[in-house]
Design an enzyme around this catalytic site. Structure first.
Site, PDB file in Angstrom:
ATOM      1  N   SER A 131       0.863  -1.186   0.000  1.00  0.00           N
ATOM      2  CA  SER A 131       0.000   0.000   0.000  1.00  0.00           C
ATOM      3  C   SER A 131       0.897   1.233   0.000  1.00  0.00           C
ATOM      4  CB  SER A 131      -0.863   0.004   1.263  1.00  0.00           C
ATOM      5  OG  SER A 131      -1.497   1.251   1.434  1.00  0.00           O
ATOM      6  N   TYR A 144      -2.451   0.537  10.797  1.00  0.00           N
ATOM      7  CA  TYR A 144      -2.355   0.031   9.424  1.00  0.00           C
ATOM      8  C   TYR A 144      -1.027   0.409   8.763  1.00  0.00           C
ATOM      9  CZ  TYR A 144      -3.729  -0.884   4.544  1.00  0.00           C
ATOM     10  OH  TYR A 144      -3.795  -1.351   3.249  1.00  0.00           O
TER      11      TYR A 144
HETATM   12  P1  NAP Z   1     -11.280  -6.244   0.740  1.00  0.00           P
HETATM   13  O1  NAP Z   1     -12.265  -6.050  -0.350  1.00  0.00           O
HETATM   14  O2  NAP Z   1     -11.730  -6.049   2.144  1.00  0.00           O
HETATM   15  O3  NAP Z   1     -10.600  -7.678   0.585  1.00  0.00           O
HETATM   16  C1  NAP Z   1      -9.762  -8.210   1.581  1.00  0.00           C
HETATM   17  C2  NAP Z   1      -9.569  -9.690   1.329  1.00  0.00           C
HETATM   18  O4  NAP Z   1      -8.686 -10.222   2.321  1.00  0.00           O
HETATM   19  C3  NAP Z   1     -10.875 -10.452   1.401  1.00  0.00           C
HETATM   20  O5  NAP Z   1     -10.937 -11.363   0.328  1.00  0.00           O
HETATM   21  C4  NAP Z   1     -10.763 -11.197   2.732  1.00  0.00           C
HETATM   22  O6  NAP Z   1     -11.450 -12.449   2.591  1.00  0.00           O
HETATM   23  C5  NAP Z   1      -9.261 -11.416   2.812  1.00  0.00           C
HETATM   24  N1  NAP Z   1      -8.807 -11.714   4.163  1.00  0.00           N
HETATM   25  C6  NAP Z   1      -8.900 -10.922   5.255  1.00  0.00           C
HETATM   26  N2  NAP Z   1      -8.418 -11.563   6.330  1.00  0.00           N
HETATM   27  C7  NAP Z   1      -8.031 -12.798   5.906  1.00  0.00           C
HETATM   28  C8  NAP Z   1      -7.474 -13.924   6.550  1.00  0.00           C
HETATM   29  N3  NAP Z   1      -7.221 -13.944   7.872  1.00  0.00           N
HETATM   30  N4  NAP Z   1      -7.176 -15.022   5.810  1.00  0.00           N
HETATM   31  C9  NAP Z   1      -7.438 -15.031   4.483  1.00  0.00           C
HETATM   32  N5  NAP Z   1      -7.964 -13.992   3.814  1.00  0.00           N
HETATM   33  C10 NAP Z   1      -8.268 -12.889   4.531  1.00  0.00           C
HETATM   34  O7  NAP Z   1     -10.044  -5.220   0.561  1.00  0.00           O
HETATM   35  P2  NAP Z   1      -9.027  -4.968  -0.662  1.00  0.00           P
HETATM   36  O8  NAP Z   1      -8.946  -3.516  -0.834  1.00  0.00           O
HETATM   37  O9  NAP Z   1      -9.331  -5.827  -1.821  1.00  0.00           O
HETATM   38  O10 NAP Z   1      -7.678  -5.432   0.046  1.00  0.00           O
HETATM   39  C11 NAP Z   1      -6.739  -6.290  -0.552  1.00  0.00           C
HETATM   40  C12 NAP Z   1      -5.334  -5.848  -0.158  1.00  0.00           C
HETATM   41  O11 NAP Z   1      -5.090  -4.545  -0.699  1.00  0.00           O
HETATM   42  C13 NAP Z   1      -5.103  -5.734   1.341  1.00  0.00           C
HETATM   43  O12 NAP Z   1      -3.824  -6.226   1.662  1.00  0.00           O
HETATM   44  C14 NAP Z   1      -5.153  -4.218   1.589  1.00  0.00           C
HETATM   45  O13 NAP Z   1      -4.420  -3.854   2.725  1.00  0.00           O
HETATM   46  C15 NAP Z   1      -4.535  -3.729   0.300  1.00  0.00           C
HETATM   47  N6  NAP Z   1      -4.811  -2.332  -0.064  1.00  0.00           N
HETATM   48  C16 NAP Z   1      -6.103  -1.872  -0.180  1.00  0.00           C
HETATM   49  C17 NAP Z   1      -6.324  -0.543  -0.528  1.00  0.00           C
HETATM   50  C18 NAP Z   1      -7.705   0.045  -0.663  1.00  0.00           C
HETATM   51  O14 NAP Z   1      -7.857   1.282  -0.661  1.00  0.00           O
HETATM   52  N7  NAP Z   1      -8.745  -0.772  -0.828  1.00  0.00           N
HETATM   53  C19 NAP Z   1      -5.231   0.320  -0.752  1.00  0.00           C
HETATM   54  C20 NAP Z   1      -3.949  -0.191  -0.628  1.00  0.00           C
HETATM   55  C21 NAP Z   1      -3.754  -1.511  -0.290  1.00  0.00           C
HETATM   56  P3  NAP Z   1     -12.245 -13.228   3.753  1.00  0.00           P
HETATM   57  O15 NAP Z   1     -12.861 -12.185   4.647  1.00  0.00           O
HETATM   58  O16 NAP Z   1     -13.245 -14.036   2.975  1.00  0.00           O
HETATM   59  O17 NAP Z   1     -11.208 -14.061   4.421  1.00  0.00           O
END
Ligand code: NAP
Length: 246
Positions: A131, A144
């Site tokens: 991120s 975070y």
């Molecule tokens: P999201 O829609 O909330 O997806 C998060 C995913 O992580 C879900 O599929 C969730 O699935 C999974 N997850 C959470 N805890 C887990 C665990 N203990 N074991 C296995 N899977 C787990 O959010 P996203 O934005 O796509 O996030 C994906 C990545 O991008 C993350 O690392 C986040 O920090 C990063 N990111 C996001 C943003 C943003 O603005 N959205 C920006 C920069 C970086 P389950 O709940 O089904 O397990």
């Protein structure tokens, strides 16, 4: 050449689901892993992949996924997220523990468990979804930002340790992406989550997935160290252009 295999963690939503779709379209057999199996089953049926229940915070769950693999070319460590937006003085131990377990220890556990299979594939690749919070900070974000800073250190260390081996290491660092991220961060508070993106145009999961698929698709001798990808409306985590009335 036999079919390339990718494991995508956090494939039940957002960036991970989009990445699973993108990699399947690029010819990978995708193992879509997360905790919510029903969602993974629907996704796997759509893309012709394999659903796999995985909790990256649970060593036994990681071991189970590892034992079931016959081949692995690409690991996308994407599972993660934020909990809360609390000043350090009001930090909640449990929220911090979950963030560290998921974003840092989970990434370490998956990587440690799957490196032998990636090595055996001949040209392995680890892509970690970091991120901009891995190198920037903001008020209330210490829980975070500290985990993403730590994950970035792990990624960079891995690249040093694997020098000379046929394994590439990439970090994808997005700014604001419209996924379930904000909803999870704010404990299901839809209004607060929506405010994160109010008046600006965030990235989509597909925008980030395209970066991941592109990095994976470079020839084996080309290592994309990192990609920083933000919305045009975001110059830093704290500098966001919001249109009035948006
Ligand atoms: P999201 O829609 O909330 O997806 C998060 C995913 O992580 C879900 O599929 C969730 O699935 C999974 N997850 C959470 N805890 C887990 C665990 N203990 N074991 C296995 N899977 C787990 O959010 P996203 O934005 O796509 O996030 C994906 C990545 O991008 C993350 O690392 C986040 O920090 C990063 N990111 C996001 C943003 C943003 O603005 N959205 C920006 C920069 C970086 P389950 O709940 O089904 O397990």
């Amino acid at each position: 050449m036999s079919e390339r295999v990718a494991v995508v963690t956090g494939a039940s939503a957002g960036i991970g689901a989009a990445t699973a779709r993108g990699l399947a379209a690029a010819g990978y057999r995708v193992i879509a892993a997360a905790r919510r199996l029903e969602r993974l089953e629907a996704l796997a049926a759509e893309i012709g992949g394999e659903p796999c229940r995985l909790d990256v915070t649970d060593p036994a769950s990681v071991a189970e996924l590892t034992a079931g693999l016959d081949r692995l070319d690409l690991l996308v460590n994407n599972a993660g997220g934020a909990l809360g937006l609390d000043p350090v003085e009001q930090s909640d131990d449990e929220r911090w523990r979950v963030m560290w377990e998921t974003n840092v220890l989970g990434l370490m556990r998956m990587t440690r468990a799957l490196l032998p299979a990636l090595r055996a594939a001949g040209n392995g690749h680890v892509i970690n979804v970091g991120s901009v919070s891995g190198f920037e900070i903001y008020t209330g974000g210490a829980g975070y930002t500290s985990v993403k800073h730590a994950a970035r250190a792990v990624t960079q260390t891995l690249r040093l340790e694997l020098l000379g081996e046929p394994i590439r290491i990439t970090e994808i660092n997005p700014g604001l992406v419209a996924t379930e991220f904000a909803l999870v961060r704010f404990g299901g508070d839809e209004e607060r989550a929506a405010a994160t993106y109010r008046g600006m145009t965030p990235l989509t999961g597909d925008d980030v997935a395209e970066c991941i698929v592109w990095a994976a698709g470079r020839p084996p001798h080309v290592n994309i160290d990192e990609i920083v990808v933000r919305p045009r409306d975001q110059a830093s985590v704290a500098h966001i252009h919001r249109r009035p009335g948006g």
